[in-house]
Design an enzyme around this catalytic site. Structure first.
Site, short mmCIF file in Angstrom:
data_model
loop_
_atom_site.label_atom_id
_atom_site.label_comp_id
_atom_site.label_asym_id
_atom_site.label_seq_id
_atom_site.Cartn_x
_atom_site.Cartn_y
_atom_site.Cartn_z
N MET A 161 0.81 -1.21 -0.01
CA MET A 161 0.06 -0.01 -0.14
C MET A 161 0.88 1.35 0.00
O MET A 161 1.74 1.32 0.82
CB MET A 161 -0.99 -0.06 1.33
CG MET A 161 -1.79 1.08 1.50
SD MET A 161 -2.93 0.68 2.52
CE MET A 161 -2.34 1.36 4.14
N ARG A 294 -6.69 -1.14 8.94
CA ARG A 294 -6.91 -0.60 10.30
C ARG A 294 -7.27 -1.61 11.26
O ARG A 294 -6.92 -1.77 12.38
CB ARG A 294 -7.87 0.64 10.05
CG ARG A 294 -6.94 1.49 9.55
CD ARG A 294 -7.91 3.01 9.61
NE ARG A 294 -7.05 4.05 8.99
CZ ARG A 294 -7.40 5.53 8.85
NH1 ARG A 294 -8.74 5.72 9.02
NH2 ARG A 294 -6.53 6.37 8.24
N TYR A 434 1.13 3.58 12.50
CA TYR A 434 0.92 3.28 11.28
C TYR A 434 -0.61 3.08 10.93
O TYR A 434 -1.35 2.86 11.95
CB TYR A 434 1.81 2.39 10.34
CG TYR A 434 1.76 0.82 11.01
CD1 TYR A 434 0.89 0.18 11.81
CD2 TYR A 434 2.89 0.16 10.69
CE1 TYR A 434 0.89 -1.02 11.90
CE2 TYR A 434 3.21 -1.19 11.08
CZ TYR A 434 2.02 -1.71 11.57
OH TYR A 434 2.08 -2.97 12.05
N GLU A 435 -1.12 2.96 9.60
CA GLU A 435 -2.50 2.99 9.21
C GLU A 435 -3.33 4.07 9.73
O GLU A 435 -4.61 4.02 9.87
CB GLU A 435 -3.09 1.57 9.86
CG GLU A 435 -2.62 0.43 8.74
CD GLU A 435 -2.72 0.59 7.55
OE1 GLU A 435 -3.69 1.54 6.92
OE2 GLU A 435 -2.13 0.01 6.48
N GLY A 436 -2.71 5.39 9.84
CA GLY A 436 -3.35 6.62 10.44
C GLY A 436 -3.06 6.45 11.95
O GLY A 436 -3.38 5.62 12.76
#
Ligand SMILES: Cc1cc2nc3c(=O)[nH]c(=O)nc-3n(C[C@H](O)[C@H](O)[C@H](O)COP(=O)(O)OP(=O)(O)OC[C@H]3O[C@@H](n4cnc5c(N)ncnc54)[C@H](O)[C@@H]3O)c2cc1C
Length: 583
Positions: A161, A294, A434-436
């Site tokens: 990603m 997420r 990570y992932e926001g």
């Protein structure tokens, strides 16, 4: 440093807490029953224990390496990835149309927990591949799906990603990678992405990059970003491996943890790519992958907590220091000191709560696609949307907290690498980032998710929790009764804080945003507590083994006293708003 797969705890969370029966009842998974789920979890546990766990420490020590412009996976990882594909694990929840087994995603997440616990650095590669499969299946053209999905579902090709750039981290509006159309309907990508997990490696035949980029002339900001698919090797018309694409690893990061997961700087140099989904809707499409990822990261939080807990529990049964007051005749291991015992119990209870929250989120996600009528699908979608940031952030914060407590229980030996407790702590630390980041999850929760459809998701989840609190209060077992006021008070704090945040959003954004993380934590603690209580009620209604019953009740009472009891303080912090900043 052995790992014991917690299959029965996971099955319990699925069935007694997350409402898995709704998936069986909805009719969309006719081949899935509890016997099958049990068999899948048993096989996943074996794979995690026998293949992945032994590679965890060596992978941490050796790490992935950059040699002659190519990433070499840590020793044993390529073989493990091959076995993973051959075992059918990449296709568990993928559509049978693409070679998958069509099982609920909740089963996939349940199985993945054990993979991450055994080896988090390994687990990231399949996790991102599964997210990519989901995004391609949802948004790519049938032609792209036909080329890319079968080898990805078979586990021969992996996914990556590509969102982050040096000036575009939390703020993806700043993405600058360009996608220039070619006369034959494809695109050429140019730009550099950073921090790309498993962005390059030699453990699979091909790597499928999903990339956010701008088409020249696209609007500024997030409304001008599109999603593209750029493979490392261009597939031949027969689906084989063709010529090398202009996708190159430009560097490999040295990190605090997950050393065996290559974190790459990726250069796209006139890379041939194809658009996935609509022009300028790339971020929305990427959210298909990010929602899956997420939740996957939330599951990593549970996994690393479980792994660290197991190690601390076993150490605490062996190590002897002082005369523990809980031991018969004062002679016993450190687990018999009340301070150590309560830490272990709180760790276990929080794992139980986080696991149930993640699996509930996964079940809602399945129902959002599979429920037989549109109204139920919409309700489930709203609940999934609301729960994803909580599952991601609350579970990963617990992962770090529990890995830290596990290290603490080892005393000085926890700080010494050879015990392995330090690796769990180092590995756990990335998951809130990570992932926001978890801060961004909290803003997403109050800014986007809370108000959707007039706050229906929060209302329905809190109402269900209210019913559980009433059932506790009226239960004949005094231990359940004793826990009831703590859940009731947490719920009251959550309801009041929700009203306060909604009002603050209209009045003063700094007020609302200052308490965002405290609000997410309050919701995680409260909904997690309700799920633990639901589990205790279920076990008392059906389980005959007194040890099982006592264990679940102990989780509830310790969680009530050491987690739920603190929730009114979170409400107070939220309602102080920006005053807390001295503003
Ligand atoms: C090991 C690793 C693997 C990764 N894997 C991938 C990957 O596979 N693909 C990919 O695309 N990216 C990946 N990332 C990138 C990751 O997603 C970002 O690091 C993360 O989203 C944060 O972005 P940033 O690092 O630029 O931090 P920044 O955005 O600069 O944030 C710094 C701090 O400011 C806070 N902050 C920023 N904006 C706001 C705001 N609006 N309100 C409140 N607080 C704010 C953040 O919460 C954070 O605490 C990875 C990163 C690492 C370290």
């Amino acid at each position: 440093m052995t790992f014991s797969p917690p299959q029965s705890d996971i099955l319990f969370a699925l069935t007694a807490q997350a409402g898995f029966d709704r998936l069986i009842a909805c009719g969309a998974f006719p081949d899935c029953d509890l016997d099958l789920v049990r068999a899948v979890l048993a096989a996943a546990g074996d794979f995690a224990q026998d293949v992945l766990a032994p590679l965890n420490r060596p992978g941490d020590v050796a790490g992935a390496r950059l040699e002659n412009g190519e990433v070499r996976a840590a020793p044993g990882f390529a073989e493990a990835l091959q076995s993973y594909g051959q075992g059918g694990w990449s296709g568990l929840a993928a559509s049978p149309e693409h070679g998958g087994q069509g099982l609920p995603r909740a089963v996939e997440q349940a199985a993945n927990e054990m993979m991450h616990a055994a080896n988090m650095a390994f687990g990231l590669c399949p996790m991102l591949t599964l997210g990519a499969i989901e995004a391609i299946a949802a948004h790519a053209s049938p032609d792209l799906q036909a080329i890319y999905l079968p080898p990805m579902v078979a586990g021969a090709w992996t996914g990556a990603m590509n969102l982050t750039e040096s000036a575009a981290g939390s703020d993806l509006a700043a993405v600058r990678t360009t996608a220039t159309p070619t006369p034959d309907g494809a695109y050429r990508l140019n730009g550099q992405k950073i921090f790309i997990t498993w962005g390059d490696h030699d453990a699979a035949e091909n790597i499928v990059h999903l990339v956010l980029a701008r088409i020249p002339g696209a609007p500024e900001g997030v409304k001008g970003i599109s999603l593209f698919l750029a493979p490392k090797f261009i597939p031949t018309p027969q689906g084989g491996i063709g010529e090398r694409n202009g996708v190159r690893v430009a560097g490999l990061e040295h990190k605090l943890g997950i050393h065996a997961s290559p974190t790459c700087v990726m250069a796209f140099e006139d890379a041939l790519a194809w658009r996935v989904g609509e022009e300028n809707r790339g971020l929305a499409h990427m959210f298909t992958m990010m929602n899956a990822a997420r939740l996957g990261v939330g599951v990593q939080g549970v996994a690393i907590a479980e792994r660290a807990y197991q190690q601390a529990f076993s150490f605490a049964q062996e190590r002897r220091q002082g005369r523990p007051v809980l031991a018969a005749q004062g002679d016993g291991p450190i687990a018999d000191h009340p301070d150590v015992r309560v830490n272990l119990l709180v760790m276990k209870a929080k794992i139980e709560a986080a696991r149930a929250l993640c699996l509930l989120t996964a079940v809602e996600g399945d129902l959002a696609h599979a429920a037989p009528n549109a109204a139920d699908r919409e309700t489930a979608r709203l609940r999934q949307d609301f729960l994803v940031p909580i599952a991601k952030a609350w579970s990963t914060d617990r992962g770090v907290e529990i890995a830290s407590l596990a290290l603490q229980i080892h005393g000085g030996m926890g700080f010494i690498e050879e015990t392995g407790a330090a690796q769990h702590y180092r590995d756990a630390r990335i998951a809130p980032i990570y992932e926001g980041t978890n801060g961004i999850q909290a803003i997403d929760l109050i800014g986007r998710k809370l108000g959707q459809a007039n706050g229906e998701a929060a209302k329905s989840l809190l109402a269900e929790a209210g019913d559980i609190a009433k059932a506790l209060a009226s239960h004949p077992d005094p231990r359940l009764q004793a826990a009831a006021p703590f859940l009731t008070s947490a719920l009251s704090s959550a309801v009041q804080a929700t009203h306060w945040i909604e009002a603050a959003k209209l009045r003063s954004l700094p007020d609302a945003l200052t308490g965002a993380t405290a609000y997410l934590t309050l919701m995680g603690e409260t909904l997690g507590g309700a799920l633990i209580a639901k589990g205790a009620l279920a076990v008392l209604a059906s389980e005959t083994d007194p040890a099982q019953r006592d264990a679940r009740i102990r989780s509830l009472t310790v969680y009530a006293a050491h987690v739920l009891a603190k929730t009114p303080g979170l409400r107070a912090a939220i309602e102080l708003g920006a005053l807390a900043l001295g503003a």
